[in-house]
Design a protein around this motif. Structure first.
Motif, PDB file in Angstrom:
ATOM      1  N   GLY A 284       0.761  -1.230   0.000  1.00 47.13           N
ATOM      2  CA  GLY A 284       0.000   0.000   0.000  1.00 47.13           C
ATOM      3  C   GLY A 284       0.797   1.289   0.000  1.00 47.13           C
ATOM      4  N   MET A 285       2.117   1.215  -0.011  1.00 46.34           N
ATOM      5  CA  MET A 285       2.879   2.451   0.082  1.00 46.34           C
ATOM      6  C   MET A 285       3.577   2.821  -1.217  1.00 46.34           C
ATOM      7  SD  MET A 285       4.385   2.385   3.968  1.00 46.34           S
ATOM      8  CE  MET A 285       5.886   3.071   3.442  1.00 46.34           C
ATOM      9  N   THR A 286       3.582   1.942  -2.187  1.00 46.48           N
ATOM     10  CA  THR A 286       4.289   2.218  -3.431  1.00 46.48           C
ATOM     11  C   THR A 286       3.622   3.374  -4.157  1.00 46.48           C
ATOM     12  OG1 THR A 286       4.943  -0.075  -3.619  1.00 46.48           O
ATOM     13  CG2 THR A 286       5.027   1.236  -5.626  1.00 46.48           C
ATOM     14  N   VAL A 287       4.421   4.294  -4.636  1.00 41.28           N
ATOM     15  CA  VAL A 287       3.908   5.434  -5.387  1.00 41.28           C
ATOM     16  C   VAL A 287       3.495   4.949  -6.762  1.00 41.28           C
ATOM     17  CG1 VAL A 287       4.488   7.644  -6.423  1.00 41.28           C
ATOM     18  CG2 VAL A 287       5.379   7.066  -4.177  1.00 41.28           C
ATOM     19  N   SER A 288       2.216   5.163  -7.100  1.00 39.67           N
ATOM     20  CA  SER A 288       1.781   4.840  -8.456  1.00 39.67           C
ATOM     21  C   SER A 288       1.429   6.142  -9.140  1.00 39.67           C
ATOM     22  CB  SER A 288       0.593   3.878  -8.440  1.00 39.67           C
ATOM     23  OG  SER A 288      -0.604   4.568  -8.218  1.00 39.67           O
ATOM     24  N   HIS A 289       1.773   6.247 -10.387  1.00 36.71           N
ATOM     25  CA  HIS A 289       1.593   7.495 -11.113  1.00 36.71           C
ATOM     26  C   HIS A 289       0.121   7.861 -11.258  1.00 36.71           C
ATOM     27  CE1 HIS A 289       5.822   7.852 -11.875  1.00 36.71           C
ATOM     28  NE2 HIS A 289       5.848   6.610 -12.285  1.00 36.71           N
ATOM     29  N   GLU A 290      -0.784   6.887 -11.215  1.00 34.80           N
ATOM     30  CA  GLU A 290      -2.203   7.169 -11.374  1.00 34.80           C
ATOM     31  C   GLU A 290      -2.797   7.818 -10.124  1.00 34.80           C
ATOM     32  OE1 GLU A 290      -1.342   3.549 -11.602  1.00 34.80           O
ATOM     33  OE2 GLU A 290      -0.484   4.141 -13.514  1.00 34.80           O
ATOM     34  N   ASN A 291      -2.310   7.461  -8.955  1.00 31.43           N
ATOM     35  CA  ASN A 291      -2.910   7.913  -7.696  1.00 31.43           C
ATOM     36  C   ASN A 291      -2.151   9.050  -7.019  1.00 31.43           C
ATOM     37  OD1 ASN A 291      -4.730   5.843  -8.071  1.00 31.43           O
ATOM     38  ND2 ASN A 291      -3.674   4.429  -6.733  1.00 31.43           N
ATOM     39  N   VAL A 292      -1.147   9.604  -7.658  1.00 29.45           N
ATOM     40  CA  VAL A 292      -0.324  10.621  -7.027  1.00 29.45           C
ATOM     41  C   VAL A 292      -1.065  11.960  -7.034  1.00 29.45           C
ATOM     42  CG1 VAL A 292       1.848  11.892  -7.154  1.00 29.45           C
ATOM     43  CG2 VAL A 292       1.813   9.453  -7.602  1.00 29.45           C
ATOM     44  N   VAL A 293      -1.233  12.523  -5.852  1.00 29.48           N
ATOM     45  CA  VAL A 293      -1.895  13.803  -5.700  1.00 29.48           C
ATOM     46  C   VAL A 293      -0.879  14.918  -5.955  1.00 29.48           C
ATOM     47  CG1 VAL A 293      -3.091  15.294  -4.043  1.00 29.48           C
ATOM     48  CG2 VAL A 293      -3.477  12.827  -4.007  1.00 29.48           C
ATOM     49  N   ASP A 294      -1.316  15.964  -6.629  1.00 23.65           N
ATOM     50  CA  ASP A 294      -0.456  17.115  -6.899  1.00 23.65           C
ATOM     51  C   ASP A 294       0.028  17.697  -5.577  1.00 23.65           C
ATOM     52  OD1 ASP A 294       0.803  19.402  -7.788  1.00 23.65           O
ATOM     53  OD2 ASP A 294      -0.988  20.272  -8.705  1.00 23.65           O
ATOM     54  N   VAL A 295       1.329  17.758  -5.407  1.00 25.21           N
ATOM     55  CA  VAL A 295       1.935  18.220  -4.155  1.00 25.21           C
ATOM     56  C   VAL A 295       1.478  19.638  -3.812  1.00 25.21           C
ATOM     57  CG1 VAL A 295       4.147  18.816  -3.080  1.00 25.21           C
ATOM     58  CG2 VAL A 295       3.920  16.692  -4.342  1.00 25.21           C
TER      59      VAL A 295
ATOM     60  N   GLU B 179       9.487   3.993   3.124  1.00 29.01           N
ATOM     61  CA  GLU B 179       9.556   3.038   2.019  1.00 29.01           C
ATOM     62  C   GLU B 179      10.935   3.025   1.385  1.00 29.01           C
ATOM     63  OE1 GLU B 179       7.140   1.644  -1.972  1.00 29.01           O
ATOM     64  OE2 GLU B 179       6.260   3.137  -0.648  1.00 29.01           O
ATOM     65  N   LEU B 180      11.549   4.195   1.251  1.00 27.52           N
ATOM     66  CA  LEU B 180      12.909   4.244   0.713  1.00 27.52           C
ATOM     67  C   LEU B 180      13.881   3.493   1.615  1.00 27.52           C
ATOM     68  CD1 LEU B 180      13.116   7.888  -0.647  1.00 27.52           C
ATOM     69  CD2 LEU B 180      13.450   5.799  -1.975  1.00 27.52           C
ATOM     70  N   GLU B 181      13.689   3.615   2.927  1.00 23.60           N
ATOM     71  CA  GLU B 181      14.565   2.922   3.866  1.00 23.60           C
ATOM     72  C   GLU B 181      14.414   1.410   3.761  1.00 23.60           C
ATOM     73  OE1 GLU B 181      13.535   4.764   7.598  1.00 23.60           O
ATOM     74  OE2 GLU B 181      15.063   6.326   7.351  1.00 23.60           O
ATOM     75  N   GLN B 182      13.200   0.946   3.439  1.00 20.54           N
ATOM     76  CA  GLN B 182      12.970  -0.498   3.288  1.00 20.54           C
ATOM     77  C   GLN B 182      13.544  -1.008   1.978  1.00 20.54           C
ATOM     78  OE1 GLN B 182       8.765  -1.187   3.630  1.00 20.54           O
ATOM     79  NE2 GLN B 182       8.680  -0.472   5.737  1.00 20.54           N
ATOM     80  N   GLY B 183      13.687  -0.127   1.013  1.00 20.91           N
ATOM     81  CA  GLY B 183      14.221  -0.525  -0.281  1.00 20.91           C
ATOM     82  C   GLY B 183      13.122  -0.867  -1.264  1.00 20.91           C
ATOM     83  N   ALA B 184      12.964  -0.051  -2.272  1.00 21.79           N
ATOM     84  CA  ALA B 184      11.977  -0.318  -3.308  1.00 21.79           C
ATOM     85  C   ALA B 184      12.469  -1.471  -4.179  1.00 21.79           C
ATOM     86  CB  ALA B 184      11.740   0.939  -4.147  1.00 21.79           C
ATOM     87  N   PRO B 185      11.529  -2.239  -4.742  1.00 18.61           N
ATOM     88  CA  PRO B 185      11.920  -3.410  -5.525  1.00 18.61           C
ATOM     89  C   PRO B 185      12.695  -3.094  -6.799  1.00 18.61           C
ATOM     90  CG  PRO B 185       9.524  -3.312  -5.232  1.00 18.61           C
ATOM     91  CD  PRO B 185      10.111  -2.118  -4.582  1.00 18.61           C
ATOM     92  N   THR B 186      12.460  -1.935  -7.396  1.00 15.91           N
ATOM     93  CA  THR B 186      13.159  -1.614  -8.641  1.00 15.91           C
ATOM     94  C   THR B 186      13.800  -0.235  -8.547  1.00 15.91           C
ATOM     95  OG1 THR B 186      11.295  -0.500  -9.717  1.00 15.91           O
ATOM     96  CG2 THR B 186      11.421  -2.902  -9.971  1.00 15.91           C
ATOM     97  N   LEU B 187      14.779  -0.013  -9.390  1.00 15.55           N
ATOM     98  CA  LEU B 187      15.439   1.289  -9.453  1.00 15.55           C
ATOM     99  C   LEU B 187      14.439   2.373  -9.850  1.00 15.55           C
ATOM    100  CD1 LEU B 187      17.923   3.085  -9.343  1.00 15.55           C
ATOM    101  CD2 LEU B 187      18.439   2.394 -11.694  1.00 15.55           C
ATOM    102  N   GLU B 188      13.584   2.071 -10.812  1.00 18.80           N
ATOM    103  CA  GLU B 188      12.580   3.045 -11.269  1.00 18.80           C
ATOM    104  C   GLU B 188      11.664   3.470 -10.123  1.00 18.80           C
ATOM    105  OE1 GLU B 188      11.027   5.760 -13.645  1.00 18.80           O
ATOM    106  OE2 GLU B 188      12.669   4.464 -14.257  1.00 18.80           O
ATOM    107  N   GLU B 189      11.225   2.520  -9.307  1.00 19.40           N
ATOM    108  CA  GLU B 189      10.379   2.847  -8.159  1.00 19.40           C
ATOM    109  C   GLU B 189      11.155   3.669  -7.130  1.00 19.40           C
ATOM    110  OE1 GLU B 189       7.737  -1.167  -8.585  1.00 19.40           O
ATOM    111  OE2 GLU B 189       8.272  -0.550  -6.562  1.00 19.40           O
ATOM    112  N   SER B 190      12.409   3.342  -6.916  1.00 19.38           N
ATOM    113  CA  SER B 190      13.239   4.116  -5.990  1.00 19.38           C
ATOM    114  C   SER B 190      13.369   5.560  -6.459  1.00 19.38           C
ATOM    115  CB  SER B 190      14.633   3.502  -5.865  1.00 19.38           C
ATOM    116  OG  SER B 190      14.585   2.263  -5.224  1.00 19.38           O
ATOM    117  N   LEU B 191      13.602   5.746  -7.754  1.00 16.54           N
ATOM    118  CA  LEU B 191      13.721   7.104  -8.309  1.00 16.54           C
ATOM    119  C   LEU B 191      12.407   7.870  -8.179  1.00 16.54           C
ATOM    120  CD1 LEU B 191      15.873   6.392 -11.482  1.00 16.54           C
ATOM    121  CD2 LEU B 191      16.582   7.592  -9.401  1.00 16.54           C
ATOM    122  N   ALA B 192      11.299   7.199  -8.440  1.00 16.68           N
ATOM    123  CA  ALA B 192       9.991   7.853  -8.318  1.00 16.68           C
ATOM    124  C   ALA B 192       9.739   8.273  -6.875  1.00 16.68           C
ATOM    125  CB  ALA B 192       8.891   6.917  -8.814  1.00 16.68           C
ATOM    126  N   LEU B 193      10.083   7.397  -5.933  1.00 17.68           N
ATOM    127  CA  LEU B 193       9.915   7.735  -4.518  1.00 17.68           C
ATOM    128  C   LEU B 193      10.817   8.910  -4.132  1.00 17.68           C
ATOM    129  CD1 LEU B 193       9.744   4.179  -2.945  1.00 17.68           C
ATOM    130  CD2 LEU B 193       7.952   5.929  -2.822  1.00 17.68           C
TER     131      LEU B 193
END
Length: 80
Positions: A3-14, A32-46
């Protein structure tokens, strides 16, 4: 990391977030960054989301400081 992964569809305008909303989401992003995202792309998005959230919080705090400074100046001017 459910439930914490940033998805581009659900991201609210900051820019629409309150200070508290931005701060709370920033805490979740950091966790979530401290836990380690599964992919580099997800890490960059976070990381990018975290940077945007931190900037939003800083904008709120600077705005609050300006308001306090203005109130102090106004109060000081009225006393004289």
């Amino acid at each position: 990391m459910e439930g914490m992964t940033v998805s581009h569809e659900n991201v609210v305008d900051v820019s629409t977030l309150s200070f508290e909303q931005a701060r709370d989401e920033l805490v979740r992003v950091v966790a979530e960054l401290e836990q380690g995202a599964p992919t580099l792309e997800e890490s960059l998005a976070l990381w990018e989301r975290g940077e945007a959230l931190a900037a939003r919080c800083e904008d709120w705090l600077l705005g609050a400081k300006r308001r306090l400074d203005a109130a102090r100046t106004s109060a000081t001017g009225q006393e004289q």
